[in-house]
Scaffold this motif. Structure first.
Motif, PDB file in Angstrom:
ATOM      1  N   ASN A 444       0.825  -1.213   0.000  1.00  0.00           N
ATOM      2  CA  ASN A 444       0.000   0.000   0.000  1.00  0.00           C
ATOM      3  C   ASN A 444       0.858   1.262   0.000  1.00  0.00           C
ATOM      4  N   LEU A 445       1.957   1.241   0.753  1.00  0.00           N
ATOM      5  CA  LEU A 445       2.832   2.414   0.788  1.00  0.00           C
ATOM      6  C   LEU A 445       3.483   2.650  -0.574  1.00  0.00           C
ATOM      7  N   ILE A 446       3.902   1.567  -1.228  1.00  0.00           N
ATOM      8  CA  ILE A 446       4.498   1.710  -2.564  1.00  0.00           C
ATOM      9  C   ILE A 446       3.459   2.247  -3.545  1.00  0.00           C
ATOM     10  N   GLU A 450       3.733   5.846  -5.579  1.00  0.00           N
ATOM     11  CA  GLU A 450       3.627   5.920  -7.039  1.00  0.00           C
ATOM     12  C   GLU A 450       2.473   6.822  -7.460  1.00  0.00           C
ATOM     13  N   HIS A 451       1.365   6.769  -6.725  1.00  0.00           N
ATOM     14  CA  HIS A 451       0.222   7.632  -7.048  1.00  0.00           C
ATOM     15  C   HIS A 451       0.588   9.102  -6.862  1.00  0.00           C
ATOM     16  N   SER A 511       7.523   5.748   7.000  1.00  0.00           N
ATOM     17  CA  SER A 511       6.606   4.672   7.390  1.00  0.00           C
ATOM     18  C   SER A 511       7.093   3.326   6.884  1.00  0.00           C
ATOM     19  N   GLU A 512       7.652   3.314   5.678  1.00  0.00           N
ATOM     20  CA  GLU A 512       8.175   2.062   5.125  1.00  0.00           C
ATOM     21  C   GLU A 512       9.331   1.532   5.959  1.00  0.00           C
ATOM     22  N   ASN A 513      10.203   2.440   6.425  1.00  0.00           N
ATOM     23  CA  ASN A 513      11.314   2.011   7.275  1.00  0.00           C
ATOM     24  C   ASN A 513      10.818   1.481   8.616  1.00  0.00           C
ATOM     25  N   GLN A 514       9.782   2.118   9.179  1.00  0.00           N
ATOM     26  CA  GLN A 514       9.248   1.652  10.451  1.00  0.00           C
ATOM     27  C   GLN A 514       8.582   0.283  10.307  1.00  0.00           C
ATOM     28  N   VAL A 515       7.855   0.083   9.211  1.00  0.00           N
ATOM     29  CA  VAL A 515       7.249  -1.227   8.972  1.00  0.00           C
ATOM     30  C   VAL A 515       8.331  -2.283   8.798  1.00  0.00           C
TER      31      VAL A 515
END
Length: 539
Positions: A444-446, A450-451, A511-515
């Motif tokens: 979802n983050l990716i 991209e959006h 957020s991606e790094n935290q996940v």
């Protein structure tokens, strides 16, 4: 691999290496090992481009090859290695924290190129440091070489496998799929740095403006000579970085539970055994109290008696991170790595339950973890929650697989009236379920990033064109007024939109790094459960 993991691998390969590599890698992840022509047929890609894509995957350790029993070579993708692309920023930041800017650039170059000669990596890092240097001090090759040596000595870098000498002998027919030999004793042996330094000085001398043109032309072919360490490639040791991340998480957990001195004692024990303990070991090497005292940082002014008291406190703590294995040397102590990872994973699952269902549900969850098996009435009594509310909370957690229900029949017919129904927590299953949700979050983050980029594509292109124009004008010595006119080509609303886009993208990256930190804890714990099951199955 699950569908979500395959989806993440496809997105990461597309973002870093392009459409063709992503197509070939996704095909191999989905179908498993395949020969070259079948890959080209299934993907509809010309065979020359498939060869180049496979070279990229193998060079970056995302692919492998093997000789089939029928004589042809099959290629396969390494999905778990591709997922490590998510963790590249953490690897680079870790190297910067431990070894400064030079260590950061060395690790970054090796991650970007997959495998490199030591001489090539040092030359590239030195050039980048020269470009970024704002003062008159020059960065010597030896300084970068010392940092490279320290990275190898602490096992953050290691040699790649080598082709056997018999395969490279003259007149011998090379095998269809050469086997790379890896000698663990030679993986961290460094080449002679003096020859690298001499080569660098020769290259510097050849670029001197005071030398005659004929001399420069005679020295120019030396640039195309093979490096002095030709054939010896180096790569990042991901397992060593993961070991460091695990140790940091353990130290932080001890510090939050007890105090700073206790965490520093655990840090010292982990640092003393970081090279001698493998990543799959359940315990560190035994260390005596006297050895820990000698290695403890002097800034804490901790006496031997106080250190022994701290070690006794740690070994008696319910977390069981530190265990005592003997009495020689003032007491022998180890760190139970598998127990520590289980505690970290348990804390992660508990925090998810609390955020998702509330503090009272988290109380029930912790109660089930402690008591293992409880009936409905026992949960209500121990948790001191009304029966109706407790049932609702437990059924919600049961429906989402955070807890499970175990049947214990009194009779062989499994009649409900003669069966005990006990609630319990299957921690490995809950960790796997949360891990899949983390993968879904990454997808979802990716998609969102991209959006955001796609919606503001025109504005980003305009900003890049203006930055290129300003850079060229500054290089030619343009006046300040002209530069200001170029800057005003972006209006105030557009500038505000750019700042908002940059903020949103930074938040998504953070957020991606935290996940990924949560993914790392859960993956490490699940890996330990597999290791613990293997000896049991062999017995």
């Amino acid at each position: 691999m699950t569908h979500l993991e395959s989806e993440i691998c496809s997105r990461l390969l597309l973002a870093h290496y392009g459409q063709i590599v992503s197509t070939v890698g996704s095909q191999l992840i989905r179908t498993g090992a395949q020969p070259l022509r079948l890959i080209a047929t299934d993907t509809g890609t010309p065979i020359d481009q498939v060869k180049k894509a496979l070279c990229v995957l193998i060079h970056h350790n995302f692919g492998a090859y093997r000789l089939h029993k029928r004589g042809h070579v099959e290629y396969e993708a390494q999905g778990p290695q591709v997922l490590r692309l998510l963790r590249f920023p953490r690897y680079i930041y870790c190297a910067k924290t431990l070894y400064g800017d030079t260590g950061e650039l060395i690790v970054e170059e090796l991650l970007q190129n997959g495998k490199m000669h030591m001489s090539s990596a040092l030359r590239r890092v030195t050039e980048r440091l020269h470009e970024a240097s704002t003062d008159s001090e020059s960065v010597e090759l030896g300084e970068a070489g010392e940092t490279f040596v320290r990275l190898v000595q602490t096992h953050f870098l290691h040699k790649c496998g080598l082709v056997p000498e018999a395969a490279a002998a003259p007149g011998a027919r090379p095998p269809p799929a050469p086997t790379l030999l890896t000698d663990e004793k030679d993986m961290y042996t460094l080449p002679d740095l003096s020859s690298l330094a001499q080569g660098k000085r020769r290259r510097r001398g050849s670029g001197d403006g005071e030398q005659p043109q004929a001399k420069r032309s005679r020295q120019q072919p030396a640039e195309h000579e093979p490096p002095p360490d030709d054939g010896v490639y180096w790569q990042v040791n991901f397992e060593r970085f993961h070991q460091h991340f695990r140790d940091q998480a353990i130290v932080a957990a001890v510090g939050s539970k007890l105090d700073q001195t206790s965490s520093e004692i655990v840090r010292t024990m982990l640092r003393m055994s970081e090279v001698t303990t493998s990543s799959s070991s359940s315990h560190t090497q035994p260390l005596s109290s006297n050895e820990i005292f000698r290695a403890f940082p002097a800034g804490y002014n901790l006496s031997k008696q106080v250190l022994d008291q701290y070690l006794t406190l740690l070994s008696d703590d319910p977390m069981e991170f530190v265990g005592k294995t003997g009495d020689s040397g003032g007491g022998m102590f180890v760190i139970n790595l598998h127990r520590a990872l289980a505690s970290l994973a348990c804390a992660t699952v508990e925090s998810v339950v609390q955020e998702r269902f509330g503090s009272r549900s988290a109380r029930i969850f912790r109660l089930l973890l402690r008591k293992r098996h409880l009936a409905q009435k026992q949960v209500e009594d121990f948790a001191m929650i009304p029966a109706k509310e407790a049932k609702e909370m437990m059924y919600r957690m049961l429906s989402e697989n955070f807890i499970s229900l175990q049947e214990i029949p009194k009779t062989p017919d499994h009649a409900p009236s003669r069966t005990f129904y006990l609630y319990t927590v299957n921690l490995p299953a809950a960790a796997r379920m949360i891990l899949q949700r983390c993968y879904k979050t990454v997808v979802n983050l990716i998609d969102r990033r991209e959006h955001e980029t796609r919606e503001n594509k025109r504005l980003l292109e305009k900003s890049q064109r203006i930055e290129a124009i300003m850079a060229s004008m500054q290089a030619t010595g343009a006046e300040e007024l002209q530069l200001q006119e170029i800057e005003e080509m972006i209006t105030a609303p557009e500038q505000q939109q750019l700042e908002s886009l940059k903020h949103n993208v930074n938040m998504l990256d953070s957020s991606e790094n935290q996940v990924d930190e949560t993914i790392f804890i859960l993956e490490s714990y699940i890996a330990t459960t597999r290791i613990e099951k293997e000896p049991t199955q062999k017995r």
